[in-house]
Motif scaffolding. Structure first.
Motif, PDB file in Angstrom:
ATOM      1  N   ARG A 197    -111.894  26.314  32.647  1.00 55.39           N
ATOM      2  CA  ARG A 197    -113.003  27.045  33.270  1.00 55.39           C
ATOM      3  C   ARG A 197    -114.193  26.119  33.509  1.00 55.39           C
ATOM      4  O   ARG A 197    -114.873  26.231  34.545  1.00 55.39           O
ATOM      5  N   ALA A 198    -114.442  25.242  32.550  1.00 56.88           N
ATOM      6  CA  ALA A 198    -115.540  24.281  32.728  1.00 56.88           C
ATOM      7  C   ALA A 198    -115.235  23.345  33.897  1.00 56.88           C
ATOM      8  O   ALA A 198    -116.119  23.011  34.693  1.00 56.88           O
ATOM      9  N   ARG A 199    -113.977  22.908  33.993  1.00 57.32           N
ATOM     10  CA  ARG A 199    -113.578  22.037  35.109  1.00 57.32           C
ATOM     11  C   ARG A 199    -113.732  22.761  36.436  1.00 57.32           C
ATOM     12  O   ARG A 199    -114.222  22.200  37.415  1.00 57.32           O
ATOM     13  N   ASN A 200    -113.332  24.038  36.463  1.00 63.82           N
ATOM     14  CA  ASN A 200    -113.429  24.830  37.687  1.00 63.82           C
ATOM     15  C   ASN A 200    -114.884  25.004  38.119  1.00 63.82           C
ATOM     16  O   ASN A 200    -115.218  24.840  39.300  1.00 63.82           O
ATOM     17  N   ARG A 201    -115.752  25.329  37.162  1.00 66.28           N
ATOM     18  CA  ARG A 201    -117.172  25.492  37.494  1.00 66.28           C
ATOM     19  C   ARG A 201    -117.757  24.192  38.030  1.00 66.28           C
ATOM     20  O   ARG A 201    -118.519  24.189  39.004  1.00 66.28           O
ATOM     21  N   SER A 202    -117.392  23.100  37.404  1.00 70.21           N
ATOM     22  CA  SER A 202    -117.887  21.798  37.836  1.00 70.21           C
ATOM     23  C   SER A 202    -117.415  21.473  39.245  1.00 70.21           C
ATOM     24  O   SER A 202    -118.188  20.981  40.078  1.00 70.21           O
ATOM     25  N   ARG A 203    -116.133  21.765  39.531  1.00 74.97           N
ATOM     26  CA  ARG A 203    -115.583  21.468  40.848  1.00 74.97           C
ATOM     27  C   ARG A 203    -116.229  22.335  41.928  1.00 74.97           C
ATOM     28  O   ARG A 203    -116.541  21.848  43.023  1.00 74.97           O
ATOM     29  N   VAL A 204    -116.449  23.608  41.648  1.00 76.04           N
ATOM     30  CA  VAL A 204    -117.106  24.492  42.616  1.00 76.04           C
ATOM     31  C   VAL A 204    -118.519  23.993  42.911  1.00 76.04           C
ATOM     32  O   VAL A 204    -118.961  23.988  44.070  1.00 76.04           O
ATOM     33  N   CYS A 205    -119.212  23.554  41.862  1.00 73.54           N
ATOM     34  CA  CYS A 205    -120.559  23.000  42.050  1.00 73.54           C
ATOM     35  C   CYS A 205    -120.516  21.747  42.914  1.00 73.54           C
ATOM     36  O   CYS A 205    -121.388  21.529  43.776  1.00 73.54           O
ATOM     37  N   GLU A 206    -119.499  20.902  42.692  1.00 75.10           N
ATOM     38  CA  GLU A 206    -119.354  19.674  43.486  1.00 75.10           C
ATOM     39  C   GLU A 206    -119.127  20.007  44.959  1.00 75.10           C
ATOM     40  O   GLU A 206    -119.692  19.360  45.852  1.00 75.10           O
ATOM     41  N   ILE A 207    -118.293  21.032  45.222  1.00 69.54           N
ATOM     42  CA  ILE A 207    -118.015  21.440  46.606  1.00 69.54           C
ATOM     43  C   ILE A 207    -119.295  21.930  47.273  1.00 69.54           C
ATOM     44  O   ILE A 207    -119.642  21.510  48.391  1.00 69.54           O
TER      45      ILE A 207
ATOM     46  N   LEU B  61    -108.329  25.951  47.670  1.00 67.93           N
ATOM     47  CA  LEU B  61    -107.504  25.052  46.840  1.00 67.93           C
ATOM     48  C   LEU B  61    -107.900  25.174  45.366  1.00 67.93           C
ATOM     49  O   LEU B  61    -107.034  25.170  44.479  1.00 67.93           O
ATOM     50  N   GLU B  62    -109.195  25.278  45.116  1.00 68.65           N
ATOM     51  CA  GLU B  62    -109.662  25.404  43.736  1.00 68.65           C
ATOM     52  C   GLU B  62    -109.230  26.741  43.137  1.00 68.65           C
ATOM     53  O   GLU B  62    -108.863  26.823  41.963  1.00 68.65           O
ATOM     54  N   THR B  63    -109.255  27.789  43.967  1.00 66.41           N
ATOM     55  CA  THR B  63    -108.783  29.105  43.509  1.00 66.41           C
ATOM     56  C   THR B  63    -107.294  29.049  43.187  1.00 66.41           C
ATOM     57  O   THR B  63    -106.838  29.591  42.169  1.00 66.41           O
ATOM     58  N   ASP B  64    -106.538  28.371  44.067  1.00 69.36           N
ATOM     59  CA  ASP B  64    -105.089  28.214  43.826  1.00 69.36           C
ATOM     60  C   ASP B  64    -104.848  27.438  42.529  1.00 69.36           C
ATOM     61  O   ASP B  64    -103.925  27.767  41.763  1.00 69.36           O
TER      62      ASP B  64
ATOM     63  N   ILE C  59     -97.140  21.236  23.844  1.00 64.35           N
ATOM     64  CA  ILE C  59     -98.497  20.860  24.266  1.00 64.35           C
ATOM     65  C   ILE C  59     -98.444  19.733  25.292  1.00 64.35           C
ATOM     66  O   ILE C  59     -99.151  19.765  26.309  1.00 64.35           O
ATOM     67  N   ASN C  60     -97.612  18.735  25.036  1.00 64.29           N
ATOM     68  CA  ASN C  60     -97.483  17.611  25.966  1.00 64.29           C
ATOM     69  C   ASN C  60     -96.941  18.065  27.320  1.00 64.29           C
ATOM     70  O   ASN C  60     -97.386  17.587  28.374  1.00 64.29           O
ATOM     71  N   GLU C  61     -95.979  18.978  27.287  1.00 67.72           N
ATOM     72  CA  GLU C  61     -95.406  19.499  28.539  1.00 67.72           C
ATOM     73  C   GLU C  61     -96.474  20.282  29.319  1.00 67.72           C
ATOM     74  O   GLU C  61     -96.596  20.120  30.543  1.00 67.72           O
ATOM     75  N   PHE C  62     -97.223  21.107  28.614  1.00 67.81           N
ATOM     76  CA  PHE C  62     -98.301  21.874  29.247  1.00 67.81           C
ATOM     77  C   PHE C  62     -99.337  20.934  29.865  1.00 67.81           C
ATOM     78  O   PHE C  62     -99.761  21.118  31.018  1.00 67.81           O
ATOM     79  N   THR C  63     -99.728  19.931  29.118  1.00 64.75           N
ATOM     80  CA  THR C  63    -100.721  18.959  29.602  1.00 64.75           C
ATOM     81  C   THR C  63    -100.205  18.214  30.822  1.00 64.75           C
ATOM     82  O   THR C  63    -100.932  18.015  31.803  1.00 64.75           O
ATOM     83  N   PHE C  64     -98.926  17.808  30.786  1.00 63.19           N
ATOM     84  CA  PHE C  64     -98.324  17.075  31.901  1.00 63.19           C
ATOM     85  C   PHE C  64     -98.304  17.932  33.163  1.00 63.19           C
ATOM     86  O   PHE C  64     -98.682  17.469  34.250  1.00 63.19           O
ATOM     87  N   VAL C  65     -97.863  19.185  33.039  1.00 63.68           N
ATOM     88  CA  VAL C  65     -97.790  20.080  34.198  1.00 63.68           C
ATOM     89  C   VAL C  65     -99.173  20.299  34.802  1.00 63.68           C
ATOM     90  O   VAL C  65     -99.350  20.249  36.026  1.00 63.68           O
ATOM     91  N   MET C  66    -100.166  20.523  33.938  1.00 63.99           N
ATOM     92  CA  MET C  66    -101.517  20.755  34.446  1.00 63.99           C
ATOM     93  C   MET C  66    -102.100  19.505  35.085  1.00 63.99           C
ATOM     94  O   MET C  66    -102.781  19.576  36.109  1.00 63.99           O
ATOM     95  N   ASP C  67    -101.839  18.348  34.495  1.00 64.37           N
ATOM     96  CA  ASP C  67    -102.328  17.090  35.083  1.00 64.37           C
ATOM     97  C   ASP C  67    -101.716  16.865  36.461  1.00 64.37           C
ATOM     98  O   ASP C  67    -102.404  16.425  37.395  1.00 64.37           O
ATOM     99  N   GLN C  68    -100.421  17.160  36.583  1.00 61.64           N
ATOM    100  CA  GLN C  68     -99.752  17.016  37.867  1.00 61.64           C
ATOM    101  C   GLN C  68    -100.346  17.974  38.897  1.00 61.64           C
ATOM    102  O   GLN C  68    -100.584  17.593  40.057  1.00 61.64           O
ATOM    103  N   SER C  69    -100.584  19.207  38.486  1.00 60.19           N
ATOM    104  CA  SER C  69    -101.145  20.208  39.383  1.00 60.19           C
ATOM    105  C   SER C  69    -102.549  19.817  39.831  1.00 60.19           C
ATOM    106  O   SER C  69    -102.888  19.897  41.025  1.00 60.19           O
ATOM    107  N   LYS C  70    -103.374  19.366  38.886  1.00 64.05           N
ATOM    108  CA  LYS C  70    -104.740  18.963  39.230  1.00 64.05           C
ATOM    109  C   LYS C  70    -104.743  17.726  40.118  1.00 64.05           C
ATOM    110  O   LYS C  70    -105.554  17.622  41.047  1.00 64.05           O
ATOM    111  N   SER C  71    -103.837  16.811  39.844  1.00 66.18           N
ATOM    112  CA  SER C  71    -103.742  15.601  40.675  1.00 66.18           C
ATOM    113  C   SER C  71    -103.364  15.959  42.109  1.00 66.18           C
ATOM    114  O   SER C  71    -103.916  15.406  43.072  1.00 66.18           O
ATOM    115  N   SER C  72    -102.417  16.886  42.252  1.00 64.94           N
ATOM    116  CA  SER C  72    -101.998  17.315  43.588  1.00 64.94           C
ATOM    117  C   SER C  72    -103.157  17.991  44.329  1.00 64.94           C
ATOM    118  O   SER C  72    -103.390  17.712  45.521  1.00 64.94           O
TER     119      SER C  72
END
Length: 540
Positions: free
Chosen positions: A499-509, A364-367, A297-310
């Motif tokens: 999915r909630a994060r993605n919807r929120s980001r698309v709305c922000e864009i 970028l959001e789709t990627d 779980i920690n590894e998954f969270t770390f990878v996703m956090d890194q990806s979202k940060s990038s």
């Protein structure tokens, strides 16, 4: 207006209910002491006290408000310091203070209180005033106040208990760290003498407190242990052995035999030892599984956090570059360039770049979403494998526990066969073997009578054994079900959150693009209005 007997008919003040409006009216902001604090306080006072959030309040003064019940004091539980003044009211019971765990100063002076209660959570209390009430039981009050180890100032004056000849001695002996009692400085020598005078009662109370403290400590440790067991998905397993024997439908008869027959008691203790050994092995394996899951779980969270940060960094860089261009176009428009065609082209180009920016951000959001789907697939596969391994461990461990239950069943079966066979012998074996050992013991005669019918004995043993096994099967099913639920929850929550994060980001864009378009339109409208204004001026 007076009645015939001279009594006044003036209405008594109605009792006041503590509500939000009253609370805000009773917020008190103390004056500052030093010049620096005064400046800080002056800045704070610029905001009306009615606008303060409850977590910002340090002092509430409800004096002379005709309050009869303490309630609705919510929202103050995070305060590090809170003074609460409820003096000169009609309060008869201390209540509604459970959430105020940080309360340091409590005033209940001049009310109608007859007992100390409802304060068990106020362990940070430093100053307590409850003078001029109806406290009468000195022993109860002194004993109750012992729990407040930080209490330094206490006012009990003008209560009936103050007339007791041992009042001061008893209070000082029970609350040894007091500095002020009834507005007077406490003499240390007097405290020591009071302790000696009350030694006999104190010893009894201290013994009770030590026992209660030990029980509380054991309870806390048990809760902590159970919390760890729940984390490893082993709820209730520490108590399963005792639960099996407690809920055994044949418990009454079996316990009676165990009490009188050493062989049965030995078999049960042997079973307990083997059960606990198996349980410890079970715990070790489940702990290892939990660690592997947490690491995944920690590894998954770390990878996703890194990806979202990038992705966030790339988005910010694109927006920053666009904002720079937008600022340049606005500056050029403000320079009153006479080349209208050139200005219009710049605005048109800016809109085109905004469209391009929107496409880039959405790409970028789709990627990012696709990257999540790739990572979650790998995570789900690994986590599913870990869940299968855990489930296998659960099945294997309960198989071992049932084997120990079967071994226990075989042991007591042999003991009971021996008891039945020796039921009528002249030379009894053990305490249950023959009639002679029961001639003067009615309880033993009643137990022994069960041995008269071999079929009844076998039925008793079998039903006991089946009940134990059923308990184990039930617990096993519960743990396997928990594993499946935990697996589904972690995966579903991860997908849902992304999915909630993605919807929120698309709305922000989309919102950002819309606002910039509005901003461009506003500038264009201003330029057009300026042009027509200038054109009309030339015509005049």
């Amino acid at each position: 207006m007076l009645s015939r007997d001279g009594a006044s008919h003036m209405d008594k003040p109605k009792n006041t209910v503590i509500n939000e409006k009253l609370i805000k009216d009773c917020i008190y902001i103390a004056p500052s002491a030093t010049e620096e604090e005064k400046k800080s306080r002056d800045r704070e006072l610029k905001v009306p006290k009615q606008q303060l959030e409850f977590y910002e309040v340090e002092c509430l003064v409800f004096s002379f408000r005709h309050i009869s019940q303490i309630d609705n004091l919510v929202g103050f539980d995070q305060l590090t310091k809170l003074q609460l003044d409820l003096s000169f009211n009609n309060i008869s019971k201390i209540e509604g203070l459970e959430s105020l765990t940080q309360l340091t100063d409590l005033t209940l002076y001049s009310n109608n209180i007859t007992a100390l209660e409802g304060m068990d959570k106020l362990l940070n209390l430093n100053c307590f005033s409850i003078g001029k009430n109806n406290l009468n039981e000195l022993d109860e009050v002194a004993k109750y106040l012992r729990k407040f180890k930080k209490l330094r100032m206490l006012t009990l004056s003008s209560n009936p208990l103050c007339k007791h000849p041992s009042y001061e001695s008893k209070i000082l002996a029970h609350i040894k760290n007091l500095k002020y009692l009834d507005y007077r400085l406490v003499d240390k020598d007097k405290v020591e003498k009071s302790v000696q005078d009350q030694r006999e009662q104190l010893m009894e109370i201290e013994t009770e407190e030590a026992k209660a403290e030990e029980e509380s400590k054991n309870q806390a440790e048990a809760e902590q242990t159970e919390a760890q067991m729940i984390k490893m998905n082993m709820p209730g397993l520490n108590a399963l052995f005792d639960d099996m024997f407690r809920d055994d439908p044949e418990a009454k008869h079996m316990n009676a035999f165990i009490e009188y027959e050493p062989g049965l008691k030995d078999a049960q203790e042997k079973y307990r030892t083997r059960y606990l050994e198996c349980l410890e092995e079970f715990k070790t394996k489940m702990g290892e599984h939990r660690q592997k899951k947490d690491a995944e779980i920690n590894e998954f969270t770390f990878v996703m956090d890194q990806s979202k940060s990038s992705t966030d960094t790339k988005c910010k860089e694109l927006i920053k570059a666009f904002e720079k261009k937008k600022k340049k176009v606005i500056a050029n428009a403000g320079g009153k360039n006479d080349d209208d065609a050139s200005n219009e082209q710049e605005w048109a180009d800016l809109r085109g770049e905004l469209d391009t920016l929107q496409e880039q951000l959405q790409e970028l959001e789709t990627d990012q979403l696709e990257a999540f789907e790739d990572v979650i697939r790998g995570f789900e596969q690994t986590y599913n494998e870990l869940t299968e391994q855990t489930t296998e461990t659960i099945t294997q461990s309960f198989t071992k526990l049932r084997e120990e239950e079967k071994a226990y069943f075989d042991d007591i079966f042999q003991v009971f066969i021996g008891l039945v066979e020796n039921r009528h012998t002249e030379a009894p074996q053990g305490n249950l073997g023959g009639e002679a050992s029961f001639m003067e013991d009615d309880a033993r005669k009643q137990v022994l009578s069960i041995l008269d019918n071999k079929e009844d004995v076998m039925k008793m043993i079998n039903e006991s054994h089946e009940a134990h096994e059923q308990k184990m099967y039930g617990k096993e099913e519960q743990l396997i079900s928990n594993e499946k639920k935990m697996q589904d929850d972690i995966q579903q929550s991860s997908v849902s959150d992304e999915r909630a994060r993605n919807r929120s980001r698309v709305c922000e864009i989309n919102m950002y693009v819309s606002l910039v378009n509005q901003e461009i339109s506003s500038y264009l409208d201003q330029e057009e209005a300026s042009y027509y204004s200038s054109y009309n001026a030339d015509l005049r």
